[in-house]
Write an enzyme that holds these catalytic residues in place. Sequence first.
Site, PDB file in Angstrom:
ATOM      1  N   GLY A 258       0.766  -1.246   0.000  1.00 23.25           N
ATOM      2  CA  GLY A 258       0.000   0.000   0.000  1.00 23.25           C
ATOM      3  C   GLY A 258       0.787   1.279   0.000  1.00 23.25           C
ATOM      4  O   GLY A 258       0.203   2.358  -0.207  1.00 23.25           O
ATOM      5  N   CYS A 366     -12.490   4.832 -28.836  1.00 22.63           N
ATOM      6  CA  CYS A 366     -13.794   5.501 -29.012  1.00 22.63           C
ATOM      7  C   CYS A 366     -14.561   5.587 -27.705  1.00 22.63           C
ATOM      8  O   CYS A 366     -15.596   4.928 -27.535  1.00 22.63           O
ATOM      9  CB  CYS A 366     -14.592   4.757 -30.074  1.00 22.63           C
ATOM     10  N   GLU A 367     -14.048   6.338 -26.781  1.00 18.52           N
ATOM     11  CA  GLU A 367     -14.686   6.579 -25.477  1.00 18.52           C
ATOM     12  C   GLU A 367     -14.241   7.960 -25.021  1.00 18.52           C
ATOM     13  O   GLU A 367     -13.045   8.268 -25.100  1.00 18.52           O
ATOM     14  CB  GLU A 367     -14.159   5.607 -24.411  1.00 18.52           C
TER      15      GLU A 367
HETATM   16  N1  LLP Z   1      -1.654  -6.942  -0.925  1.00 20.19           N
HETATM   17  C1  LLP Z   1      -2.961  -6.992  -1.215  1.00 20.19           C
HETATM   18  C2  LLP Z   1      -3.799  -7.977  -0.520  1.00 20.19           C
HETATM   19  C3  LLP Z   1      -3.529  -6.102  -2.156  1.00 20.19           C
HETATM   20  O1  LLP Z   1      -4.833  -6.144  -2.389  1.00 20.19           O
HETATM   21  C4  LLP Z   1      -2.693  -5.170  -2.814  1.00 20.19           C
HETATM   22  C5  LLP Z   1      -3.240  -4.256  -3.817  1.00 20.19           C
HETATM   23  C6  LLP Z   1      -1.307  -5.185  -2.508  1.00 20.19           C
HETATM   24  C7  LLP Z   1      -0.828  -6.072  -1.548  1.00 20.19           C
HETATM   25  C8  LLP Z   1      -0.340  -4.236  -3.143  1.00 20.19           C
HETATM   26  O2  LLP Z   1      -0.651  -2.908  -2.876  1.00 20.19           O
HETATM   27  P1  LLP Z   1       0.351  -1.743  -3.350  1.00 20.19           P
HETATM   28  O3  LLP Z   1       1.635  -1.866  -2.566  1.00 20.19           O
HETATM   29  O4  LLP Z   1       0.593  -1.933  -4.802  1.00 20.19           O
HETATM   30  O5  LLP Z   1      -0.399  -0.516  -3.060  1.00 20.19           O
HETATM   31  N2  LLP Z   1      -5.151  -0.757  -9.600  1.00 20.19           N
HETATM   32  C9  LLP Z   1      -5.049   0.215  -8.534  1.00 20.19           C
HETATM   33  C10 LLP Z   1      -4.395  -0.371  -7.302  1.00 20.19           C
HETATM   34  C11 LLP Z   1      -5.136  -1.579  -6.749  1.00 20.19           C
HETATM   35  C12 LLP Z   1      -4.459  -2.193  -5.556  1.00 20.19           C
HETATM   36  C13 LLP Z   1      -5.109  -3.469  -5.169  1.00 20.19           C
HETATM   37  N3  LLP Z   1      -4.461  -4.200  -4.122  1.00 20.19           N
HETATM   38  C14 LLP Z   1      -4.288   1.432  -9.061  1.00 20.19           C
HETATM   39  O6  LLP Z   1      -3.902   1.458 -10.208  1.00 20.19           O
HETATM   40  O7  LLP Z   1      -4.112   2.410  -8.325  1.00 20.19           O
END
Ligand code: LLP
Length: 439
Positions: A258, A366-367
Site C-alpha cells: 500500500g 472511441c470513449e
Molecule cells: N496486498 C494486497 C492484498 C492487495 O490487495 C494489494 C493491492 C497489494 C498487496 C499491493 O498494494 P500496493 O503496494 O501496490 O499498493 N489498480 C489500482 C491499485 C489496486 C491495488 C489493489 N491491491 C491502481 O492502479 O491504483
Amino acid sequence: MSTGSHALADRDELAQLPGQPFVAYRGDALHVEDVALKALAGQYGTPLFVYSKAAMLAALGAYQRGFAGRQAQICYAMKANSSLGVLQVFAKAGCGFDIVSGGELERVLAAGGDAQKIIFSGVGKTRAEMRQALSVGIGCFNVESASELDVLSDVASQMGLKAPVSIRVNPNVDPKTHPYISTGLKGNKFGVAHEDALRIYQHAAKLKGLKVVGIDCHIGSQITDTTPYLDAMDRVLELVAAIEGVGITLEHIDFGGGLGINYNHDTPPEADALWQLLLAKLDARGYGHKKLMIEPGRSLVGNAGVCLTEVLYVKPGEQKNFCIVDAAMNDLPRPAMYQAFHAIVPIAAAGPDAVAATFDVVGPICESGDWLGRDRPLLVAPGDHLAVLSAGAYCMSMASNYNTRGRAAELLVDGSTVHLIRERESAQDQMRHERLVTD
Ligand code: LLP
C-alpha cells in the site's frame, strides 16, 4: 495556441521528475538509466513501456534497509506488474511474491520464483487454485472468510496436506486514498471484521486441513501518510494478543502493501523511514521478534517505468485543445478508472512546428473516458514523442485489448543495456484462441 522553437516547456518542473535519478533529462533528452528514450521509440515503436532495473532494485533496497537485522520476507505484490522480466528481477533479488490467482502462480514459477516464498491473497480463490498452490508447496494462504477456511481445509485434507494459513483481518482504518483502492474499511469486501477475527481463528485452529501460521492485513493502496499504518498496526497487535491469549501461536505478522509513490508532488514516506516507525511500535509492544511479511507492489515498480507514446495529431478546439497520441486507456487505464494523474513530458527538444498550448492528452479509443492527462501545458507537434511517467505499476498489468489494440512492447533497461521483455502483441496474437463457426 502559438508555435515556437523553444526547447522544453518548464525546466524547473521537469528537473523534479518523479522517479529520479533513474528517469532523468540529460540536456533535452530524457533517459532511463543510460539509454535515451528517443532512440528506443524509433527502434521499437510506440506505445512502449520502458523500465529501469536499477530503480526497482533501489526501491527494494529501501525495504531491505528497513528490515536489516530482522526476520522479514518481502513478497512483491505482482498484480502491480506481472511481466516475466520484472518478476525475474525480484526473484533474483531474493523476493517472495504475493499472488492472487493461479495464473499469477504460474508466472512466478516461470520467472524462477521460489514457491515457499509465495503467499496467496484474494477473496475468491477456487478449489482448483487451492490445489495448484498446495501441490507446489506455497508458503501461506491469506484467507479472507470463514467459508474459505472450510473449503481450503477440505481441499488440503483430500490431498493429505495441511495448508499454512494466515487470516486477513480488516482493521477498519481509513487509508485516505481513492475509494476504489481502499481495502481496510468495514464496507470493503476484503478480510474478516476485527470483532469476528478471534472467533474465526478459533474455528481455523480446529480444522484438520489447516495450520495457522500468521495474521495479515492490507488497508489500501497509494497511501502517502504514516498514520493509517500505525493505527492499523495497533489494531492488528490487539488481535495478536487476543489470539495468542487463547493458545494459538502466530509465527508471522503480515502488514500488506500500500505504500504510495510520487505521481504529482505526492510525498509518501520512504519505505525504510516508515518501517523505522512501525518497528519501533512493534518493539515497544513486545512483538519485535516475530517474523514480518509485507506485500508491496506499486512502491517497488511504479516509478521505475515510463510509457512512450507518439503524438498523432494536434486538434485545437473551442473549449479544449486535444493532443491525440497513440497510447490509450487500454495501455494506461488508471486515468479512466481512478481519475489518476500521471505526469506527461517530452522526451526531446521540440521542433520548429511545435504548438504551445494547454492540451487534454487523449488516445485513439472511441470513449470520452479515453484520456491520459487533462489540461497539460505542452509544446508539441505530430510525430513528437511524449513519456507518461510513473507507469511501472498497474498499467501493463491492467492493460486490455479494447478496440482490438495489441498490448504494448516492454523493455527493461540495465545501465546501457536494453532487454526486450515483451514483444508487441499483434492482431493475430489476439485472435489466436478464437474460432469461426463452421457449418
Ligand atoms: N496486498 C494486497 C492484498 C492487495 O490487495 C494489494 C493491492 C497489494 C498487496 C499491493 O498494494 P500496493 O503496494 O501496490 O499498493 N489498480 C489500482 C491499485 C489496486 C491495488 C489493489 N491491491 C491502481 O492502479 O491504483
